[in-house]
Design a protein around this motif. Sequence first.
Motif, mmCIF file in Angstrom:
data_model
loop_
_atom_site.group_PDB
_atom_site.id
_atom_site.type_symbol
_atom_site.label_atom_id
_atom_site.label_comp_id
_atom_site.label_asym_id
_atom_site.label_seq_id
_atom_site.Cartn_x
_atom_site.Cartn_y
_atom_site.Cartn_z
ATOM 1 N N PHE A 221 0.840 -1.207 0.000
ATOM 2 C CA PHE A 221 0.000 0.000 0.000
ATOM 3 C C PHE A 221 0.874 1.257 0.000
ATOM 4 N N ARG A 222 1.986 1.190 0.723
ATOM 5 C CA ARG A 222 2.909 2.329 0.745
ATOM 6 C C ARG A 222 3.490 2.572 -0.652
ATOM 7 N N ALA A 223 3.880 1.478 -1.326
ATOM 8 C CA ALA A 223 4.416 1.608 -2.692
ATOM 9 C C ALA A 223 3.359 2.177 -3.636
ATOM 10 N N VAL B 244 11.513 -2.884 -19.006
ATOM 11 C CA VAL B 244 12.719 -2.217 -18.482
ATOM 12 C C VAL B 244 12.441 -0.748 -18.167
ATOM 13 N N ARG B 245 11.708 -0.077 -19.074
ATOM 14 C CA ARG B 245 11.431 1.359 -18.892
ATOM 15 C C ARG B 245 10.646 1.616 -17.608
ATOM 16 N N ILE B 246 9.580 0.841 -17.387
ATOM 17 C CA ILE B 246 8.755 1.078 -16.194
ATOM 18 C C ILE B 246 9.531 0.690 -14.930
ATOM 19 N N TYR C 30 11.299 4.898 -6.378
ATOM 20 C CA TYR C 30 10.194 4.870 -5.403
ATOM 21 C C TYR C 30 10.276 3.612 -4.530
ATOM 22 N N LEU C 31 10.698 2.506 -5.155
ATOM 23 C CA LEU C 31 10.859 1.267 -4.383
ATOM 24 C C LEU C 31 12.009 1.424 -3.382
ATOM 25 N N ASP C 32 13.037 2.193 -3.780
ATOM 26 C CA ASP C 32 14.154 2.464 -2.856
ATOM 27 C C ASP C 32 13.645 3.186 -1.604
ATOM 28 N N GLU D 208 6.821 -9.196 -4.452
ATOM 29 C CA GLU D 208 6.225 -7.877 -4.193
ATOM 30 C C GLU D 208 6.643 -6.876 -5.271
ATOM 31 N N CYS D 209 7.927 -6.894 -5.629
ATOM 32 C CA CYS D 209 8.416 -5.960 -6.658
ATOM 33 C C CYS D 209 7.785 -6.236 -8.020
ATOM 34 N N LEU D 210 7.677 -7.513 -8.384
ATOM 35 C CA LEU D 210 7.052 -7.857 -9.677
ATOM 36 C C LEU D 210 5.588 -7.432 -9.707
#
Length: 460
Positions: A34-36, A104-106, A113-115, A133-135
Amino acid sequence: MSQQHDEFSVESVYAELLGRAPENKMEPRLAPLFRAMDVLGEPNKAFPIIHITGTNGKTSTSRMIEAGLLAHDLRTGRYTSPHLTKVTERISIDGAPVSDETFVRIWDEIRPYLDIVDGELAAAGENRLTYFECLTILAFAIFADEPVDVAVMEVGLGGITDATNVGDGQVAVITPISLDHTELLGDTTGLIAEEKAGIIKEGAFVISAAQPTDAAQVILEAAREKHADFRFEGVEFGVENRTVAVGGQMLDLQGLAGRYPGILLPLHGEHQAQNAAVALAALEAFLGGGEKELNHELVQEGFAAATSPGRLEVMRTSPTIVVDAAHNPAGIAASAAALQESFAFSKLVVVLGVLQEKDAEEILNSLKDAYGDEAQELCLTQSNSPRAIPAAELAELAVDLGWQEEDVHIAEKLDDAIEWAVERAEANNDLAGGVLITGSITVVGEARILLGRPGEREGA
């Protein structure tokens, strides 16, 4: 961008993802997701969602729903897992894996933002975002960027705390529930259903396959609690009739709002007919609120175009080689019934590889129960996955469970396993022998590459 550079870029992103907590180490949490979504501007709210959970049949059902939506001229996103040969298969646009360039672009756009989220998690003493989660975040971002008219999203594991559950499915689809991942989800179908029913949102429309009694009760109660409409296979919709046809089967389906006779489904087995009935009901729920009959020709067109790579897929003939990603006992039993119904093999040589978190003993028992003497020759192998059970260990287990030692062969490399199985299938000039390559999706994915299907064709 050159194709070569693209290819490298997808591989480098994949390597980066693999550096995170792996797929079998999913975190039971939603707050970081939700934060992401929050820092990315809520891509999870940019399009309607058909959300799919269950134990078996999720990917096939997702692909059938997608094919039906495409027949209705809607732009689709589909998120499924795991992939067979390439990570981009998990995120599909209009039925084809997302382009390398978009992937790759997205990823490059969302990485900063993930950082931020990773930094906040580290500061709180929690694990950073996992591979899955990242995927999942990447899928939401790609679908919002396209943008799609509707996304078909399959859960990774369970439901309640699955990363995909940051999306609000207007239609919640629950495929057949059986025992799998019991160490995480519970050891009864009722307990597992509690996890799966977690995708049901307030006011949603629930479409469920026929379920064990305890699971059906849980789903029913969850739907009522969320003021959701609900329809169950075998009560309000289902398969009226089916006959084996060349390359698949002909179905007469009873939907929520109408009857749809003469539907050609180019996939084998009663379980795929059941998946088709569930997919049709989900389409009716999404496109017409379950009250409007769909255009019969568009329904026919959608199902005729349905594919499910790696699910009872014929790779070669003479001898016939079939790959099937049945990775739990219920899956093995369903595909065995389909194989025996659709193919008349004089004998079947089975090539099997299993991952460590799966119940290898029950999978072997299921094979023995389902095929009996028809599949007495067994080749145990292993994929390149670090999670693969060593072939020798599987062979030991098979002998303990009643296979004759002389009928059990060990081939650590899959290409050697396939070569041995083909030789055995053709022994004594038998022209009706077959080879089944089954077990883990990693084994099936590698077999497809070795047998000349390195990935899905565009639009397949």
